[in-house]
Design a protein around this motif. Structure first.
Motif, PDB file in Angstrom:
ATOM      1  N   PHE A   1       0.964  -1.329  -0.084  1.00 45.67           N
ATOM      2  CA  PHE A   1       0.174   0.003  -0.043  1.00 45.67           C
ATOM      3  C   PHE A   1       0.826   1.305  -0.011  1.00 45.67           C
ATOM      4  O   PHE A   1       0.345   2.380  -0.048  1.00 45.67           O
ATOM      5  N   ILE A   2       2.252   1.071  -0.154  1.00 46.98           N
ATOM      6  CA  ILE A   2       2.932   2.424   0.282  1.00 46.98           C
ATOM      7  C   ILE A   2       3.021   3.365  -0.897  1.00 46.98           C
ATOM      8  O   ILE A   2       3.366   4.554  -0.646  1.00 46.98           O
ATOM      9  N   SER A   3       2.525   2.909  -2.278  1.00 46.80           N
ATOM     10  CA  SER A   3       2.311   3.819  -3.363  1.00 46.80           C
ATOM     11  C   SER A   3       1.117   4.443  -3.272  1.00 46.80           C
ATOM     12  O   SER A   3       0.762   5.141  -4.060  1.00 46.80           O
ATOM     13  N   MET A   4       0.111   4.052  -2.339  1.00 52.27           N
ATOM     14  CA  MET A   4      -1.381   4.456  -2.674  1.00 52.27           C
ATOM     15  C   MET A   4      -1.267   5.904  -1.664  1.00 52.27           C
ATOM     16  O   MET A   4      -0.469   5.912  -0.603  1.00 52.27           O
ATOM     17  N   ALA A   5      -2.070   6.817  -2.220  1.00 56.42           N
ATOM     18  CA  ALA A   5      -2.253   8.015  -1.416  1.00 56.42           C
ATOM     19  C   ALA A   5      -2.866   7.849  -0.143  1.00 56.42           C
ATOM     20  O   ALA A   5      -3.859   6.782  -0.104  1.00 56.42           O
ATOM     21  N   ILE A   6      -2.373   8.399   1.018  1.00 57.96           N
ATOM     22  CA  ILE A   6      -2.818   8.017   2.384  1.00 57.96           C
ATOM     23  C   ILE A   6      -4.125   8.422   2.559  1.00 57.96           C
ATOM     24  O   ILE A   6      -4.927   7.924   3.584  1.00 57.96           O
TER      25      ILE A   6
END
Length: 243
Positions: A140-145
């Motif tokens: 999930f690290i490339s997903m907008a938080i």
């Protein structure tokens, strides 16, 4: 050696008595001299010291002044009176996730939040994989938080905040982060920091955690120090108070 020395700290806030719901109403009321204030004392003449490597628990009911005290020590708030002397660098874990940009990815926020905590880019690049691995957010690290759950956001924030061993660590109710497995990992990471000589100020409503992790405990009641002493003794008296 005292790493934290708090002397006669008092914190007062001015609270308006008027029910003002907009900036326009505030400006008009101020111009017409209709604003009325009352003084609210969040902390009243607080003094204590914490030695190098010591873990001081801070307990008390909601509204006792615990978080206000930590914010003053962290430099977020300036006290109305009194002095704070620190013997090292401070990493505050007060409101995990503050300073994040919801439109940026988790990866980008590692650098943003890390910079806010005082880490330089080279250090964050070196620790990047460690941060991501500890947070367990690889996919999930490339997903907008903005798309993160609150638990995911807290896991990322905790992982960034604890990537180094600060001289003084301020912890406010953060060991309930994530699921049970991550909570256990978080507690273990906290023990590593504490065992490495880090001086810790630790706020929690869990007396079990406080007794387990703290050397001494300070009980704040009605914005004053009611009791300070060995963890088991103070927690015991605090428990009797609520019976």
């Amino acid at each position: 050696m005292d790493m934290v020395n708090v002397k006669h700290v008092t914190m007062n806030f001015r609270i308006t008595n008027d029910k003002i719901t907009s900036l326009k109403e505030y400006v008009v009321a101020r111009m017409e001299h209709r604003l009325q204030y009352k003084e609210f004392s969040a902390l009243d003449d607080i003094s204590f010291q914490v030695k190098k490597g010591e873990v001081l628990g801070i307990i008390g009911k909601n509204g006792a002044g615990k978080s206000t005290l930590l914010k003053i020590i962290a430099g977020v708030l300036k006290p109305t009176a009194g002095t704070i002397t620190l013997g090292g660098n401070v990493v505050p874990m007060l409101e995990l996730g503050s300073g994040f940009d919801p439109d940026l990815s988790g990866s980008e926020n590692i650098y943003l939040n890390g910079a806010i905590l005082g880490y330089d880019k080279q250090f964050l690049e070196e620790k990047y994989e460690e941060i991501v691995r500890f947070s367990e957010l690889e996919e999930f690290i490339s997903m907008a938080i903005r798309n993160y759950s609150s638990g995911m956001l807290m896991r990322l924030a905790f992982s960034i905040a604890t990537v180094v061993e600060p001289e003084i660590l301020i912890v406010d109710e953060i060991l309930s982060v994530g699921d049970e497995g991550f909570q256990a990992k978080s507690r273990e990471r906290m023990r590593e920091l504490m065992g490495g000589g880090t001086t810790v100020l630790f706020v929690s409503h869990s007396m079990e955690q406080v007794e387990e992790m703290c050397d001494r405990v300070m009980w704040l009641d009605e914005h004053k120090v009611r009791m300070i002493g060995p963890a088991r003794e103070v927690c015991g008296e605090y428990g009797k108070y609520w019976k």
